[in-house]
Structure formats: structure tokens, C-alpha cells
Write an enzyme that holds these catalytic residues in place. Structure first.
Site, mmCIF file in Angstrom:
data_model
loop_
_atom_site.group_PDB
_atom_site.id
_atom_site.type_symbol
_atom_site.label_atom_id
_atom_site.label_comp_id
_atom_site.label_asym_id
_atom_site.label_seq_id
_atom_site.Cartn_x
_atom_site.Cartn_y
_atom_site.Cartn_z
ATOM 1 N N PRO A 195 14.826 57.442 18.788
ATOM 2 C CA PRO A 195 13.839 57.162 19.847
ATOM 3 C C PRO A 195 12.468 57.688 19.467
ATOM 4 O O PRO A 195 12.325 58.824 19.021
ATOM 5 C CB PRO A 195 14.414 57.897 21.063
ATOM 6 C CG PRO A 195 15.301 58.951 20.498
ATOM 7 C CD PRO A 195 15.853 58.404 19.228
ATOM 8 N N CYS A 196 11.462 56.849 19.595
ATOM 9 C CA CYS A 196 10.077 57.235 19.308
ATOM 10 C C CYS A 196 9.212 56.750 20.468
ATOM 11 O O CYS A 196 9.209 55.561 20.775
ATOM 12 C CB CYS A 196 9.595 56.602 18.007
ATOM 13 S SG CYS A 196 10.482 57.163 16.536
ATOM 14 N N GLN A 197 8.491 57.666 21.102
ATOM 15 C CA GLN A 197 7.747 57.296 22.305
ATOM 16 C C GLN A 197 6.253 57.578 22.218
ATOM 17 O O GLN A 197 5.506 57.186 23.098
ATOM 18 C CB GLN A 197 8.337 58.050 23.509
ATOM 19 C CG GLN A 197 9.740 57.572 23.819
ATOM 20 C CD GLN A 197 10.665 58.722 24.179
ATOM 21 O OE1 GLN A 197 10.368 59.870 23.888
ATOM 22 N NE2 GLN A 197 11.793 58.421 24.769
ATOM 23 N N PHE A 199 3.407 56.453 21.081
ATOM 24 C CA PHE A 199 2.609 55.386 20.485
ATOM 25 C C PHE A 199 1.338 55.089 21.278
ATOM 26 O O PHE A 199 0.653 54.115 21.014
ATOM 27 C CB PHE A 199 3.424 54.087 20.398
ATOM 28 C CG PHE A 199 4.695 54.227 19.608
ATOM 29 C CD1 PHE A 199 4.719 54.951 18.429
ATOM 30 C CD2 PHE A 199 5.861 53.629 20.058
ATOM 31 C CE1 PHE A 199 5.889 55.083 17.703
ATOM 32 C CE2 PHE A 199 7.028 53.748 19.328
ATOM 33 C CZ PHE A 199 7.037 54.482 18.152
ATOM 34 N N ASN A 214 7.998 62.180 19.019
ATOM 35 C CA ASN A 214 8.703 61.470 17.954
ATOM 36 C C ASN A 214 9.499 62.432 17.074
ATOM 37 O O ASN A 214 9.873 62.090 15.953
ATOM 38 C CB ASN A 214 7.709 60.697 17.094
ATOM 39 C CG ASN A 214 6.930 59.679 17.903
ATOM 40 O OD1 ASN A 214 7.433 59.154 18.891
ATOM 41 N ND2 ASN A 214 5.695 59.415 17.515
#
Length: 511
Positions: A195-197, A199, A214
Site C-alpha cells: 500500500p502506498c498513499q 501521492f 509509503n
């Protein structure tokens, strides 16, 4: 294993999953009996004991008393009836309940251990969409990890060939410290979707990928560095395009020395559309593929070549619309009473049900089910719908959203239509479905069935995600939507796995 002994249950979570799996076993047996016109049986506790021990629920005749007390009278005798019926009709029933039998699972795991195959580690595995697509191509999953216990329970149920201690519920930060100690095999490929948030910013003066939100992505890379696989497949949301070049930098900065050999990676990325793979859904996923330098040199291949192969393989593939995914399941009526998500009814559906359409599968269902006929269907239950929402649904045509004039007089969120006009949306049947998301847990107004006045069911959502009909999602009703919505479409994953397989297969079978 799938069952703990009843005397070993430690906490409420263990007890709840134990009860759920017994309930699934009982319902499967009863559904098979209904489908095959078999009579339910009853016999003595002593005769059931051997089967219950084989399943893993008990390990001594004294455990039967504990099991009876734990399940309460009605559930206990339902279980004994199911067990007695399986014993009598084992040829018919046992194939449907193998996943709920510790002894049979051990046999499958022994066979899998001896099988040669491309070894795979599945990180952030979720309910298993990405891993299943690779497994369907013959890859050998040697380790899977996720932080959500419910996802692990679903993954474990559907992968009886993987030993229990290789499907681990734990924090990736802890796993990454000694991931190579969980298994002895060398790893051919690592897959996963960290999960990468972070941005929201695109400031050129700092690396957005280093945003603390991240962090888990960094631990994914740490696992890659420790395992040094030949190929890595990492998937994520379209928003990660903002940091794609930074991700490339991170992969290219990996340098590993092992047995006096120096390893590094080249990486490429593409935004892939699920409908191009014949999935009945328009869903974009950002895919990164990294290839180790020695594999690139040996096969004269770069990650860009793999994407070219994927694109070539997808040419001419049939396109399927939502109707293809919705065929062959019973019409249902949405209940108007709240709190009945776990209640099975004829009108509203059942967690385990007979498939009255077996043998009439269309091409899309044959694709996702790999040509297998399905006697049972799982997780096909309509969710609660208020009478007001039922009226809204009934007035809408496919393609209508919350701004449609036909529902203006009863729309409760009209004042927010400028921001949430697609909060209500009736799906088109003659197009690929819009993206299935985890938000369906909150409500399904954004995914209204094109022909019936209700939201799509978890099974229908799973079909749109190209899960086979016998892939059962564990846990409370609404949480099945989260598992399904967060997954990678299985057939899409299958297509990626197919393009990579020839590269790794050569190495596996020449050693």
C-alpha cells in the site's frame, strides 16, 4: 492447518473462525446432499469421532464433550449429521470438503513439496487474487504474508497445498527482518502490492515515494533485497505513476552479493487495463516488473520485453461485458431488514448454495473457472437495502447516476451531487463493469445491478474480479466486499504470469 483442535483455541478470533469453518463444512455437505438427492444421516458420536479427528477438530474421545459444549446442541448435532453423511457418501461428498480436512491437506502439501515448479513469494497477499493467477499457471507458492487475519484465513482456506506455517499473518516490518528463515527454497519470483498513499504532492525537490505513508513499500524492497529473486512483479494503483521514476531508482539501487556473484535489477512499468486480459471489468493497475541482471543476460531479455509479450498475448482476446459475469446465478431479492447479512434465505441468497445452472456456463465463466463445472456457488447473498433505496434503484436505468431527474424528488443526497453524483450508479450490462472497490463494504449504491433492483452480491463482484466460483471468502458478510475489492483480477494476474513463465521455467527444469 485449517482446524485447530477444539481444546487449543486461545482467543475469540480463533473461536469465531473455528465456528465459521464448521458452519461452512456443514452447509457444504447439506448443499451437496440437496444437489444429489441424498438423505442426511445420523450415527453415534463414536463413529463420527474418527472423521472429526481426521479433520483436526479433536484428538481424543474426551474432546467430543468439549466440542459439544463449545458448539451448543443444535450446531453440534448438525455437524455430526454432516459427518455421518460424508462417511456414507464419501465418494460424492468428500471432494467438496477436502479443504476442511487437516489430513487431506497434509497429503496435498506433501505432493506440492515434491512437485517441481517456479517458486513464488506472495507479499501483501490479501485474499489472493494476484497469487491465484500465478498459481493457475503452475507457480509454486512457498510463502505468503499479509497483516489482515481475515485475508489470511481466506487465503489459507483456498490454498490447501501450502503448509500453515508458510501463510503468515504478521507485520511486513517484522517479516522483512528474517524472511529467508521462513522457508529453505530459493525464490524465483516475488509478487505483491504494497500500500502506498503519499501521492498528494509532486514537489520536484523531494522524493514523494519517501513519504512516511509509503513506509511499507520500503519493507517490500527490503524483502526483495534479502531474497534476491530472479523477477519481481509489483502492482499498485494508478496514482503511483506520480512516483514511478523514483520507484525505478529504488530498484536500480539494489545491489546484492551472493556466492561471490553481484546481482542488480532493471525495471519497467506499465499501466495495464484488466479488460484487455478478458476480465469483465475496466480496472487499471500499475504494474512494475524487475528482472535480475543475470537473468536478463542469460535470456537476452529486459522487463520491457515482458510487457511487449503481455501486449502481444492480449491481442485478439475476447472482451466480456458485465452481463457475462452475472449469468448463471440465482436472481435475488434484497432484504429490507437491517442486520441480516449473516442470515441465509431462499429469497436473499446463501453463503453456500446449490448452483442450478451447472453445465450451462458461458465462455466468460468457463474462463474464470478454468473449464470446471461448479455444483455449488459461494458468497451469493443480497445485501440490505432500505425501501427508499429500493425505490431509487427501481427508477434508474443502466448508466443513470444520482443526478438523474427520475429520482430528483427522493434523492437524499441531492445537495452533494456536485461531489458525489456517482454515489448512486446503475451499472451497464453491455459493457465491462466499472472498478470493483473495497468501498463496497460501506454501501453498494455505486454498483447497482443492471437488471435487478439491488446491489451486486459479493459473488457477482468476485466474478467481475475473475475469481472462480469455488473461491470462498471467509468472514463477516460486509468484509467479503473489502477482500474482493482490494484484489488484483485473477485472470489479469494469470496473463502476467503467463508472459513471465517461459523465462523462469527454463531455469527451473534445467537444474
Amino acid at each position: 492447518m485449517i482446524f485447530q483442535r477444539v481444546t487449543e483455541l486461545q482467543n475469540n478470533a480463533d473461536k469465531n473462525y473455528f465456528k465459521e469453518k464448521i458452519d461452512i463444512y456443514t452447509k457444504i455437505v447439506f448443499a451437496v446432499c440437496k444437489n444429489s438427492n441424498l438423505q442426511l444421516q445420523m450415527t453415534s458420536e463414536e463413529k463420527c469421532y474418527i472423521k472429526l479427528k481426521e479433520m483436526g477438530l479433536v484428538d481424543g474421545i474426551e474432546d467430543m464433550t468439549r466440542l459439544k459444549k463449545f458448539l451448543m446442541k443444535d450446531k453440534y448435532y448438525d455437524l455430526l449429521s454432516a459427518v455421518a453423511t460424508e462417511i456414507l457418501y464419501s465418494d460424492i461428498i468428500s471432494p467438496f470438503v477436502l479443504k476442511l480436512n487437516n489430513t487431506r491437506r497434509l497429503e496435498m502439501q506433501k505432493a506440492e513439496k515434491e512437485r517441481k515448479g517456479i517458486t513464488l513469494v506472495d507479499l501483501f497477499c490479501g485474499a489472493g487474487g494476484l497469487g491465484l493467477g500465478f498459481r493457475q499457471n503452475g507457480y509454486k507458492i512457498v510463502f505468503a504474508n499479509d497483516f489482515e487475519q481475515l485475508c489470511i484465513e481466506t487465503y489459507r482456506y483456498n490454498h490447501p497445498e501450502i503448509p500453515d506455517d508458510r501463510i503468515v499473518c504478521d507485520d511486513i516490518r517484522k517479516i522483512s527482518e528474517d524472511i529467508d528463515k521462513y522457508f529453505s527454497e530459493s525464490v524465483d519470483i516475488v509478487i505483491g502490492g504494497p500500500p502506498c498513499q503519499g501521492f498528494s504532492s509532486a514537489n520536484k525537490h523531494h522524493r514523494v515515494i519517501d513519504d512516511p505513508r509509503n513506509e511499507l513499500y520500503k519493507y517490500f524492497l527490503r524483502c526483495v533485497e534479502k531474497l534476491c529473486p530472479k523477477i519481481v512483479v509489483m502492482e499498485n494503483v494508478k496514482g503511483m505513476l506520480k512516483v514511478a521514476d523514483q520507484v525505478v531508482e529504488d530498484y536500480e539501487s539494489i545491489h546484492v552479493v551472493r556466492d561471490k556473484n553481484k546481482y542488480s535489477y532493471s525495471v519497467a512499468y506499465r499501466l495495464l487495463l484488466s479488460s484487455d486480459f478478458s476480465v469483465a471489468q475496466s480496472r487499471e493497475r500499475l504494474i512494475y516488473i524487475a528482472v535480475r541482471n543475470d537473468i536478463s543476460d542469460k535470456h537476452n531479455i529486459k522487463p520491457e520485453n515482458i510487457f511487449t509479450t503481455i501486449e502481444h498475448n492480449n491481442k485478439g482476446k475476447p472482451q466480456y461485458n458485465l452481463s457475462s459475469a452475472l449469468e448463471g446465478v440465482r436472481p435475488l431479492l434484497a432484504p429490507h431488514m437491517m442486520g441480516v447479512g449473516e442470515v441465509d434465505t431462499e429469497e436473499g441468497g446463501r453463503k453456500i448454495d446449490v448452483n442450478p445452472y451447472e453445465g450451462t456456463e458461458n465462455d466468460y465463466l468457463k474462463l474464470i473457472n478454468e473449464g470446471r463445472n461448479m455444483s455449488l456457488v459461494f458468497n451469493h447473498k443480497a445485501r440490505y437495502c432500505s425501501e427508499l433505496n429500493q425505490e431509487i434503484y427501481s427508477r434508474m436505468n443502466p448508466g443513470d447516476d444520482a443526478t438523474d431527474s427520475k429520482i430528483a424528488d427522493i434523492m437524499p443526497y441531492a445537495h452533494r451531487n456536485d461531489k458525489f453524483k456517482d454515489k448512486y450508479f446503475r451499472l451497464y450490462g453491455d459493457r465491462p463493469c466499472r472498478t470493483i472497490t473495497a468501498h463496497l463494504r460501506s454501501d453498494c449504491h455505486s454498483h447497482i445491478h443492471p437488471y435487478e433492483d439491488r446491489a451486486i452480491t459479493p459473488r457477482e463482484a468476485a466474478r467481475v474480479q475473475s475469481f472462480p466460483d469455488d473461491y470462498l471468502f471467509m468472514g463477516p458478510y460486509l468484509k467479503t466486499y473489502i477482500q474482493i475489492g482490494n484484489a488484483v483480477p485473477v485472470v489479469m494476474a494469470r496473463g502476467i504470469a503467463e508472459a513471465i513463465k517461459p523465462i523462469l521455467e527454463d531455469d527451473v527444469y534445467e537444474n
